[in-house]
Design an enzyme around this catalytic site. Structure first.
Site, PDB file in Angstrom:
ATOM      1  N   LYS A 195       3.612  -3.525   7.012  1.00 19.31           N
ATOM      2  CA  LYS A 195       3.660  -3.777   5.714  1.00 19.31           C
ATOM      3  C   LYS A 195       5.058  -3.469   5.121  1.00 19.31           C
ATOM      4  CE  LYS A 195      -1.227  -3.544   4.029  1.00 19.31           C
ATOM      5  NZ  LYS A 195      -1.352  -4.836   3.436  1.00 19.31           N
TER       6      LYS A 195
ATOM      7  N   SER B 128       0.768  -1.196   0.189  1.00 21.68           N
ATOM      8  CA  SER B 128      -0.092   0.002  -0.016  1.00 21.68           C
ATOM      9  C   SER B 128       0.767   1.227   0.142  1.00 21.68           C
ATOM     10  CB  SER B 128      -0.924  -0.011   1.280  1.00 21.68           C
ATOM     11  OG  SER B 128      -1.672   1.286   1.227  1.00 21.68           O
TER      12      SER B 128
ATOM     13  N   HIS C 273       0.670   8.166   9.198  1.00 29.92           N
ATOM     14  CA  HIS C 273      -0.465   7.956   8.457  1.00 29.92           C
ATOM     15  C   HIS C 273      -1.859   7.385   9.047  1.00 29.92           C
ATOM     16  CE1 HIS C 273      -2.895   6.650   4.963  1.00 29.92           C
ATOM     17  NE2 HIS C 273      -2.100   7.090   4.234  1.00 29.92           N
TER      18      HIS C 273
HETATM   19  P1  NAP Z   1      -8.699  -7.930   1.077  1.00 30.59           P
HETATM   20  O1  NAP Z   1      -9.806  -8.230   0.328  1.00 30.59           O
HETATM   21  O2  NAP Z   1      -8.526  -7.469   2.357  1.00 30.59           O
HETATM   22  O3  NAP Z   1      -7.830  -9.691   1.107  1.00 30.59           O
HETATM   23  C1  NAP Z   1      -6.988  -9.751   2.262  1.00 30.59           C
HETATM   24  C2  NAP Z   1      -7.086 -11.349   2.149  1.00 30.59           C
HETATM   25  O4  NAP Z   1      -5.954 -11.869   3.093  1.00 30.59           O
HETATM   26  C3  NAP Z   1      -8.367 -12.192   2.426  1.00 30.59           C
HETATM   27  O5  NAP Z   1      -8.370 -13.212   1.402  1.00 30.59           O
HETATM   28  C4  NAP Z   1      -7.962 -12.649   3.679  1.00 30.59           C
HETATM   29  O6  NAP Z   1      -9.044 -14.373   3.637  1.00 30.59           O
HETATM   30  C5  NAP Z   1      -6.261 -13.325   3.378  1.00 30.59           C
HETATM   31  N1  NAP Z   1      -5.962 -13.513   4.912  1.00 30.59           N
HETATM   32  C6  NAP Z   1      -5.889 -12.634   6.043  1.00 30.59           C
HETATM   33  N2  NAP Z   1      -5.435 -13.425   6.971  1.00 30.59           N
HETATM   34  C7  NAP Z   1      -5.056 -14.405   6.440  1.00 30.59           C
HETATM   35  C8  NAP Z   1      -4.344 -15.688   7.290  1.00 30.59           C
HETATM   36  N3  NAP Z   1      -4.011 -15.910   8.396  1.00 30.59           N
HETATM   37  N4  NAP Z   1      -4.352 -16.884   6.170  1.00 30.59           N
HETATM   38  C9  NAP Z   1      -4.560 -16.601   4.772  1.00 30.59           C
HETATM   39  N5  NAP Z   1      -5.248 -15.641   4.418  1.00 30.59           N
HETATM   40  C10 NAP Z   1      -5.306 -14.794   5.278  1.00 30.59           C
HETATM   41  O7  NAP Z   1      -7.595  -7.366   0.083  1.00 30.59           O
HETATM   42  P2  NAP Z   1      -7.825  -5.922  -0.870  1.00 30.59           P
HETATM   43  O8  NAP Z   1      -8.677  -5.029  -0.092  1.00 30.59           O
HETATM   44  O9  NAP Z   1      -8.076  -6.749  -2.179  1.00 30.59           O
HETATM   45  O10 NAP Z   1      -6.136  -5.552  -0.792  1.00 30.59           O
HETATM   46  C11 NAP Z   1      -5.138  -5.911  -1.453  1.00 30.59           C
HETATM   47  C12 NAP Z   1      -3.953  -5.558  -1.136  1.00 30.59           C
HETATM   48  O11 NAP Z   1      -3.845  -4.152  -1.231  1.00 30.59           O
HETATM   49  C13 NAP Z   1      -3.705  -5.436   0.546  1.00 30.59           C
HETATM   50  O12 NAP Z   1      -2.366  -5.681   0.915  1.00 30.59           O
HETATM   51  C14 NAP Z   1      -4.549  -4.090   1.057  1.00 30.59           C
HETATM   52  O13 NAP Z   1      -3.742  -3.776   2.294  1.00 30.59           O
HETATM   53  C15 NAP Z   1      -3.791  -3.337  -0.113  1.00 30.59           C
HETATM   54  N6  NAP Z   1      -4.231  -2.119  -0.412  1.00 30.59           N
HETATM   55  C16 NAP Z   1      -5.504  -1.924  -0.006  1.00 30.59           C
HETATM   56  C17 NAP Z   1      -6.111  -0.511  -0.377  1.00 30.59           C
HETATM   57  C18 NAP Z   1      -7.441  -0.183  -0.181  1.00 30.59           C
HETATM   58  O14 NAP Z   1      -8.052   0.916  -0.375  1.00 30.59           O
HETATM   59  N7  NAP Z   1      -8.324  -1.103   0.669  1.00 30.59           N
HETATM   60  C19 NAP Z   1      -5.210   0.459  -0.831  1.00 30.59           C
HETATM   61  C20 NAP Z   1      -3.890   0.168  -1.101  1.00 30.59           C
HETATM   62  C21 NAP Z   1      -3.346  -1.132  -0.850  1.00 30.59           C
HETATM   63  P3  NAP Z   1     -10.485 -14.065   3.839  1.00 30.59           P
HETATM   64  O15 NAP Z   1     -10.631 -13.965   2.214  1.00 30.59           O
HETATM   65  O16 NAP Z   1     -10.589 -15.773   4.492  1.00 30.59           O
HETATM   66  O17 NAP Z   1     -10.729 -13.126   4.368  1.00 30.59           O
END
Ligand code: NAP
Length: 251
Positions: free
Chosen positions: A152, A130, A138
């Site tokens: 991260k 991110s 932040h």
């Molecule tokens: P997300 O939907 O939150 O997915 C996270 C995944 O991690 C889920 O599938 C979750 O499993 C899995 N997970 C968490 N703990 C786990 C564990 N112990 N063992 C196995 N799997 C586990 O992700 P996203 O929103 O698409 O984001 C993708 C990336 O971009 C992340 O790194 C996020 O921080 C980053 N990002 C996000 C934003 C934003 O605006 N949200 C902005 C910039 C960057 P479950 O499906 O079972 O819950």
């Protein structure tokens, strides 16, 4: 024999897009999705074919999943949950599930994946992180007192020091909007946050991040790069074509 790539976070919002795109197009890779919930995988994909189920906090689970793979895509992340909605001018409060804090998932969980990958002889790891990690203050770090961006960044550094080839994509705010319709912009060190080009939102559709992840699998210019990624706003309905070589070279 087709090369195999493990995608962790396969039931996540971006991870599931990466898996679906790899399943439905021939990029020369057989995808092995890794997730912790077979119920969720069944709901999203309608089947659990080729899935491996486990927890990234278990070195053994990840090691088993990586057997026979050549590359690893890390799309796991701690997920903040709202526990108190905003009211009377007070901001909402967030927390993380048990064993789901950023220190566990974004640091120890990513470290486990990198350590297992090293043992398994993985040649290249693509990690989605991110933007915002250069600023310890932040607001995202305050969510549930999780310091999510700090953990991260620590994992990113561990990957860069691991001697495994890496591509670290630090995405801007993720949007659930159609992909393939925007120009993508690469940057570094949160410069987009300090000064957004022409004042555009520092965001990007999840599908565009997924496309960049998949391109990184085969692009010769993708290795050993860590960069920020946002998109131009979508201005009409036409698909645009992206010069991936140029984009990775710029990164
Ligand atoms: P997300 O939907 O939150 O997915 C996270 C995944 O991690 C889920 O599938 C979750 O499993 C899995 N997970 C968490 N703990 C786990 C564990 N112990 N063992 C196995 N799997 C586990 O992700 P996203 O929103 O698409 O984001 C993708 C990336 O971009 C992340 O790194 C996020 O921080 C980053 N990002 C996000 C934003 C934003 O605006 N949200 C902005 C910039 C960057 P479950 O499906 O079972 O819950």
């Amino acid at each position: 024999m087709t090369k195999k790539v493990l995608v962790t976070g396969a039931t996540g919002r971006t991870g599931s897009l990466v898996v679906k795109k790899l399943q439905s197009n021939d990029y020369g890779w057989q995808v092995v999705p890794f997730a912790r919930s077979s119920r969720k995988a069944q709901e999203i994909f309608g089947n659990t074919d080729n899935f491996i189920f486990g927890d990234i906090l278990s070195l053994e689970d990840v090691s088993i999943a990586l057997e026979g793979c050549e590359k690893l895509i890390i799309l796991t992340s701690a997920v903040p949950k709202m526990i108190t909605p905003p009211s009377e001018g007070k901001p909402p409060e967030f927390d993380f599930e048990t064993n789901g804090k950023p220190e566990q998932v974004d640091w120890l969980g990513q470290k486990n994946q990198i350590d297992s990958a090293k043992k398994a002889g993985i040649k290249h790891i693509i990690l989605v992180g991110s933007m915002g990690g250069t600023n310890e203050n932040h607001p995202l770090n305050r969510l549930g007192n999780g310091n999510i961006l700090i953990w991260k960044r620590k994992a990113e550094q561990y990957l860069m020091d691991s001697a495994i080839n890496y591509t670290i994509i630090r995405a801007g705010g993720l949007l659930d909007k159609p992909d393939g319709k925007r120009e993508l912009l690469v940057g570094k060190d949160d410069e987009f946050l300090a000064s957004p080009p022409n004042g555009i939102p520092t965001s990007i559709p999840r599908g565009d991040v997924a496309n960049m992840v998949i391109q990184a699998l085969n692009n010769p210019f993708a290795k050993n790069k860590a960069f920020d990624l946002i998109s131009q706003p979508e201005n009409d309905d036409t698909s645009i074509s992206i010069d991936w070589d140029a984009l990775f070279q710029l990164a």
